[in-house]
Design an enzyme around this catalytic site. Structure first.
Site, mmCIF file in Angstrom:
data_model
loop_
_atom_site.group_PDB
_atom_site.id
_atom_site.type_symbol
_atom_site.label_atom_id
_atom_site.label_comp_id
_atom_site.label_asym_id
_atom_site.label_seq_id
_atom_site.Cartn_x
_atom_site.Cartn_y
_atom_site.Cartn_z
ATOM 1 N N THR A 42 -0.859 -7.961 -41.493
ATOM 2 C CA THR A 42 0.050 -9.093 -41.686
ATOM 3 C C THR A 42 -0.325 -10.168 -40.671
ATOM 4 O O THR A 42 -0.822 -9.863 -39.590
ATOM 5 C CB THR A 42 1.524 -8.665 -41.537
ATOM 6 N N GLY A 88 -3.719 -15.060 -42.948
ATOM 7 C CA GLY A 88 -4.586 -14.471 -43.968
ATOM 8 C C GLY A 88 -6.047 -14.834 -43.814
ATOM 9 O O GLY A 88 -6.930 -13.973 -43.951
ATOM 10 N N ASP A 142 -4.668 -12.687 -47.524
ATOM 11 C CA ASP A 142 -5.368 -11.422 -47.290
ATOM 12 C C ASP A 142 -4.798 -10.221 -48.035
ATOM 13 O O ASP A 142 -5.481 -9.207 -48.196
ATOM 14 C CB ASP A 142 -5.322 -11.096 -45.790
ATOM 15 N N THR A 200 4.485 -11.397 -44.263
ATOM 16 C CA THR A 200 4.199 -10.558 -45.414
ATOM 17 C C THR A 200 5.102 -9.355 -45.283
ATOM 18 O O THR A 200 5.563 -9.072 -44.182
ATOM 19 C CB THR A 200 2.717 -10.110 -45.305
ATOM 20 N N ARG A 243 -3.964 -21.181 -53.263
ATOM 21 C CA ARG A 243 -4.478 -20.457 -52.093
ATOM 22 C C ARG A 243 -4.022 -18.987 -52.154
ATOM 23 O O ARG A 243 -2.865 -18.694 -52.406
ATOM 24 C CB ARG A 243 -3.960 -21.125 -50.817
ATOM 25 N N VAL A 244 -4.938 -18.071 -51.922
ATOM 26 C CA VAL A 244 -4.616 -16.644 -51.890
ATOM 27 C C VAL A 244 -4.977 -16.107 -50.506
ATOM 28 O O VAL A 244 -6.055 -16.415 -49.980
ATOM 29 C CB VAL A 244 -5.394 -15.874 -52.988
#
Ligand code: GLY
Length: 307
Positions: free
Chosen positions: A237, A240, A218, A187, A215-216
């Site tokens: 980071t 997630g 953190d 990230t 999918r999502v």
């Protein structure tokens, strides 16, 4: 104090990533030195990292389980109450700019097709398509999974991966088998404090390699991937699903805000003592006195502060 801290993701680093973070921090610090806002500084830093193609965000985003789709998440916020977030958005070059544009509307969080439609409405640039690096990473991860599967001796399913889903996409063959911890997730993010005393955060990610569509992770989850308040800011980071399960950013923020930890000690405590060593995780944090960064794995970052 005013300044900026930038990270380029946990789970690996390289001279290229270190240099990218350094350049991004300089871009943000230049804005702060000229009296600009922390929001402008973190947006400029993260946009630079998104555009570089060298990080898993924006142009450089990794591929989903179908081997061709990119879906990205981003969040921007400041301690004066500004907030915008987008998730599982496709086809755009700069999710961080989309989150910023959203913050000026009455909506705070948009996902999927709605987020893409809003980007079109705003005239934001299209994504140029997967980079050679993203295609190569997907091929390597696929080979790694297949190799581990054939080995048949490993027993841990990494959080967020489902063997049935991997079989559906042909990443592993059908039948008995086991997966292991090997993730392709990082990230980018930046935290800034301006001369007016306002904190801002910006985070952006292409998610985790070969994950299911929709999918999502953190990054957009308050308390997990980010936390911002008058005390300062925290960004996480790494994996997630694990960061969400343990509410990583909130844990770091509580140590700073309620227990009086310095940001550096708070990041170290949560990264090294709260998360298991096999789960890649890292944090950056900032309060009015300084910055912190720590990870249980290699993580690229850079910070610049001034009085
Ligand atoms: N930390 C990025 C993600 O898991 O989506």
């Amino acid at each position: 104090m005013y300044g900026i801290i930038v990270h380029g993701g946990a789970g690996g680093t390289s001279p290229l990533a270190e240099e990218g973070c350094r350049r991004a921090a300089e871009i943000g610090m230049d804005i702060l030195r000229r009296g600009g806002s922390s929001l402008d500084a973190v947006i400029a830093a993260v946009r630079f990292l998104e555009d570089s193609g060298d990080f898993n965000a924006g142009t450089g985003s990794v591929l989903r389980a179908d081997g061709k789709t990119i879906e990205m998440d981003a969040v921007v916020a400041n301690s004066s109450g500004m907030y915008g977030a987008v998730a599982a958005v496709r086809d755009i070059k700069n999710p961080v700019l989309l989150a910023l544009a959203l913050s000026a509307t009455t909506t705070r969080f948009l996902v999927g097709d709605g987020a893409r439609a809003f980007a079109r409405q705003m005239g934001l640039e299209d994504h140029p398509g997967p980079t050679p690096r993203a295609l190569e990473r997907a091929a390597q991860l696929r080979a790694l999974l297949m190799g581990a599967y054939r080995g048949g001796t490993l027993s841990t399913v990494a959080p967020g991966w489902d063997p049935v889903e991997l079989q559906q996409y042909g990443i592993i063959p059908e039948g008995d088998g086991a997966l292991f911890y090997a993730r392709d997730c990082d990230t980018v993010g930046a935290i800034g404090l301006d001369r007016q005393g306002v904190f801002a955060i910006a985070g952006s990610t292409g998610g985790s390699g070969l994950m299911r569509l929709g999918r999502v992770g953190d990054v957009t989850a308050d308390g997990a991937g980010h936390r911002l308040g008058s005390f300062g800011g925290v960004l996480a980071t790494g994996v997630g699903e694990a960061i969400m399960a343990r509410r990583g950013a909130e844990q770091v923020a509580r140590l700073i805000e309620e227990m009086g930890f310095a940001p550096q000690d708070a990041c170290a405590h949560v990264a090294l003592k709260v998360f298991p060593p096999e789960t890649d995780v890292g944090f950056i944090a900032m309060n009015r006195n300084g910055v912190g960064h720590n990870a249980n794995c290699p993580m690229s970052f850079h910070y610049m502060t001034d009085e």
